[in-house]
Design a protein around this motif. Structure first.
Motif, short mmCIF file in Angstrom:
data_model
loop_
_atom_site.label_atom_id
_atom_site.label_comp_id
_atom_site.label_asym_id
_atom_site.label_seq_id
_atom_site.Cartn_x
_atom_site.Cartn_y
_atom_site.Cartn_z
N ILE A 50 0.85 -1.21 0.00
CA ILE A 50 0.00 0.00 0.00
C ILE A 50 0.88 1.25 0.00
O ILE A 50 1.70 1.43 0.89
CB ILE A 50 -0.92 0.03 1.24
N PRO A 51 0.71 2.14 -0.96
CA PRO A 51 1.48 3.39 -0.95
C PRO A 51 0.89 4.40 0.01
O PRO A 51 -0.26 4.29 0.43
CB PRO A 51 1.37 3.87 -2.40
N THR A 52 1.69 5.40 0.34
CA THR A 52 1.28 6.44 1.29
C THR A 52 1.50 7.81 0.68
O THR A 52 2.51 8.06 0.02
CB THR A 52 2.10 6.32 2.59
N LEU A 53 0.55 8.70 0.92
CA LEU A 53 0.68 10.11 0.53
C LEU A 53 0.83 10.94 1.79
O LEU A 53 0.04 10.81 2.73
CB LEU A 53 -0.56 10.56 -0.25
N ILE A 54 1.85 11.80 1.82
CA ILE A 54 2.15 12.61 3.00
C ILE A 54 1.95 14.09 2.67
O ILE A 54 2.75 14.68 1.94
CB ILE A 54 3.60 12.40 3.48
N PRO A 55 0.88 14.71 3.17
CA PRO A 55 0.75 16.16 3.04
C PRO A 55 1.49 16.82 4.21
O PRO A 55 1.23 16.50 5.37
CB PRO A 55 -0.77 16.39 3.15
N CYS A 56 2.39 17.72 3.93
CA CYS A 56 3.15 18.38 5.01
C CYS A 56 3.78 19.65 4.47
O CYS A 56 3.77 19.91 3.27
CB CYS A 56 4.22 17.45 5.58
N ALA A 57 4.34 20.44 5.37
CA ALA A 57 5.06 21.65 4.97
C ALA A 57 6.44 21.26 4.43
O ALA A 57 6.97 20.19 4.75
CB ALA A 57 5.20 22.60 6.15
N ILE A 58 7.02 22.12 3.63
CA ILE A 58 8.25 21.82 2.91
C ILE A 58 9.42 21.52 3.85
O ILE A 58 10.35 20.80 3.49
CB ILE A 58 8.61 22.99 1.95
N ASP A 59 9.38 22.04 5.10
CA ASP A 59 10.51 21.82 6.01
C ASP A 59 10.63 20.37 6.45
O ASP A 59 11.70 19.95 6.93
CB ASP A 59 10.42 22.74 7.23
N GLN A 60 9.56 19.57 6.31
CA GLN A 60 9.61 18.17 6.73
C GLN A 60 10.12 17.24 5.63
O GLN A 60 10.34 16.05 5.86
CB GLN A 60 8.21 17.71 7.16
N GLU A 61 10.34 17.79 4.45
CA GLU A 61 10.73 16.97 3.30
C GLU A 61 12.02 16.18 3.51
O GLU A 61 12.13 15.03 3.01
CB GLU A 61 10.82 17.87 2.06
N PRO A 62 13.05 16.69 4.23
CA PRO A 62 14.27 15.90 4.40
C PRO A 62 14.04 14.52 5.01
O PRO A 62 14.74 13.55 4.66
CB PRO A 62 15.13 16.78 5.31
N TYR A 63 13.08 14.39 5.94
CA TYR A 63 12.78 13.07 6.51
C TYR A 63 12.43 12.09 5.41
O TYR A 63 12.91 10.95 5.38
CB TYR A 63 11.60 13.16 7.48
N PHE A 64 11.58 12.54 4.52
CA PHE A 64 11.02 11.61 3.55
C PHE A 64 11.91 11.44 2.33
O PHE A 64 11.73 10.50 1.56
CB PHE A 64 9.61 12.07 3.21
N ARG A 65 12.89 12.33 2.19
CA ARG A 65 13.94 12.10 1.20
C ARG A 65 14.74 10.87 1.63
O ARG A 65 15.06 10.00 0.82
CB ARG A 65 14.84 13.34 1.14
N ILE A 66 15.07 10.83 2.93
CA ILE A 66 15.77 9.67 3.48
C ILE A 66 14.90 8.42 3.36
O ILE A 66 15.37 7.34 3.00
CB ILE A 66 16.15 9.93 4.95
N LEU A 67 13.62 8.57 3.66
CA LEU A 67 12.71 7.43 3.60
C LEU A 67 12.61 6.86 2.19
O LEU A 67 12.70 5.65 1.99
CB LEU A 67 11.33 7.87 4.09
#
Length: 521
Positions: free
Chosen positions: A276-293
């Motif tokens: 199952i894929p996931t969509l994450i709505p968030c502010a741009i400052d949280q993007e580094p976490y999900f780059r690693i993910l």
């Protein structure tokens, strides 16, 4: 206009300020600041430049058209107004939803105060709209442990008053009630705090993900150094695996790895969750976490598809476009607990204006709504595109004055916050606990596929079938049998319980006799 001057300050203070001036804008999970020029002026955050620097594609009209084709509804006003402006693989989520019927939504909140502010509500309001449009399950993570670790690290290891573990847990509970008051559906929403929930299969995923991230990689992404506490260095793994549906088996009708039902062999049954894929709505400052993910999703024992992101801009601080609202600075933010007079005073006294220095100049040359904070806030919270455009036109022409723009903003925010506060009063501890209780969520998914997504994972996700999973089995287990015998899992559990009871009976009988079979004295 901001300045770097510290009037009357000793040279050491000026040196410190000079050292903190960012040569370029700074955006990461712990810092947000626009570039400061040689004159000490803070520039507005350049979102296009940030997207280029980190290869985060901008949303385009093509994405909007695709969104409307899949959902049958117009795109949200925040997307139309480019306030939700960039993404990673948003098109792939739309493709999957159209073909397979569902996905998981995931977002979060780092609780640092008892009340959220306007800026905190923006990603949640957008997430709520997405949940309603797609009819999918949503997980909201409250990172109270991260906030505790960060605050203690910021204070050089000293635990100050109001920043103990229990304080951040209390902030979490208050913020959860704030989030609930925004109108989320309890049937398909699970909210949790790290301190209360982390364990079971979530921790299993966390431990594995930690093994995939080196100290250097975590430090490079978040700016850690040799003096950072080890908790913060490792924390990112939790926020990453929180995006995996396999971290929440109970939400899809599977048992979790928690006592007394712990069963290591059951891991085989979670294969479909990894599809199952996931969509994450968030502010741009949280993007580094999900780059690693995203770089490690497919390296897990059960490979997960790369998470998709849809990213928003920050709701600017009252002082201007070079920063975002901060819970630690009451004069930078409108809090959801503020009274009408507080909202009025903050906008009138602190909101940066795009108007001219004199009435005469403003009437002649007009103002700049692009940097005007009152107008910016209206662009987030005013529903009507027509009224918003009319306000901008009148402001640019000089027909509308700064005071009038602020008055319109005050009226809109007072109404929004006032309505929120009425709803917040009705959120009891019992209601909160209903949202935080792990249980199977109920959702319909893509109506064009017959609403089968409400069965959980099974039957819909063809990637699970390709992985050798018995696609229909879990779906059958999620429904009550018409003959009253219960599901296969329930019958199996009943048999195991019966055998366990028989063994206990035998043990008690043997204890009643001596080891040699004689009655004990």
């Amino acid at each position: 206009m901001a300045t770097s001057e510290a009037v009357g300050a000793p040279p050491a203070v000026n040196a410190t300020i000079e050292a903190k001036k960012p040569a370029t804008q700074l955006i990461d999970p712990y810092n947000v600041a626009g570039q400061v020029d040689d004159s000490g002026n803070i520039k507005a955050i350049d979102y296009d430049q940030h997207s280029k620097d980190f290869a985060v594609p901008l949303l385009t009209q093509q994405h909007f058209d695709r969104f409307e084709a899949v959902t049958g509804k117009p795109v949200h006003r925040l997307m139309r107004r480019k306030l939700v402006f960039s993404h990673r693989d948003f098109d792939k989520i739309l493709d999957f939803y159209e073909k397979h019927g569902s996905f998981m939504l995931y977002t979060g909140r780092g609780p640092s105060s008892g009340s959220m502010h306007l800026g905190h509500t923006v990603p949640f309001l957008f997430t709520k709209e997405l949940q309603e449009l797609f009819d999918v399950p949503l997980v909201i993570m409250m990172t109270d442990d991260e906030k505790y670790l960060f605050t203690r690290n910021k204070n050089d290891g000293v635990q100050k008053k109001g920043s103990a573990v229990e304080d951040f847990l209390h902030y979490s509970h208050d913020n959860i009630k704030d989030i609930i008051a925004l109108g989320f559906d309890p049937a398909k929403t699970f909210i949790y705090t790290d301190y209360e929930y982390v364990g079971g299969h979530f921790y299993w995923n966390t431990s594995e993900f930690e093994s995939l991230v080196t100290h250097n990689q975590a430090s490079g992404a978040f700016g850690w150094n040799g003096s950072t506490n080890v908790g913060l260095v490792a924390y990112g793994a939790k926020q990453c695996v929180a995006a995996f549906p396999s971290s929440y088996p109970e939400l899809y009708g599977y048992p979790d790895y928690r006592p007394p039902e712990f069963n290591p062999e059951a891991k085989r049954r979670f294969g479909p969750l990894a599809s199952i894929p996931t969509l994450i709505p968030c502010a741009i400052d949280q993007e580094p976490y999900f780059r690693i993910l995203r770089d490690r999703c497919e390296r897990m024992t059960d490979p997960h598809p790369k998470t998709s992101l849809i990213l928003s801009k920050f709701l600017t601080a009252l002082q201007g476009p070079g920063g975002k609202m901060s819970a630690s600075d009451p004069n930078s933010a409108i809090f959801m607990s503020d009274k009408p007079k507080q909202i009025k005073d903050k906008i009138n006294k602190h909101a940066f204006s795009g108007g001219r220095e004199s009435l005469e100049e403003h009437r002649k040359h007009g103002g700049n709504p692009d940097v005007d904070v009152a107008y910016t806030y209206l662009s987030y919270f005013l529903d009507s595109d027509e009224e918003l455009e009319d306000l901008a036109t009148k402001y640019r022409s000089g027909e509308m004055l700064t005071g009038e723009m602020k008055a319109r903003c005050i009226s809109e925010l007072q109404a929004f916050v006032g309505d929120f506060q009425k709803k917040r009063e009705g959120v009891t501890d019992e209601i909160m606990r209903n949202f935080t209780r792990p249980r199977k969520l109920v959702f319909g998914g893509n109506p064009n596929l017959g609403g089968k997504a409400s069965d959980g994972v099974p039957g819909l996700f063809k990637t699970a079938e390709a992985n050798g999973e018995a696609n229909g089995e879990a779906s059958a287990e999620s429904k009550e049998r018409e003959d009253g015998r219960g599901t296969k899992s329930e019958r199996k559990a009943a048999k195991l319980a019966e055998k366990k009871a028989e063994k206990e009976k035998e043990k008690l009988a043997l204890r009643g006799k001596g080891e040699d079979g004689e009655a004990a004295s």
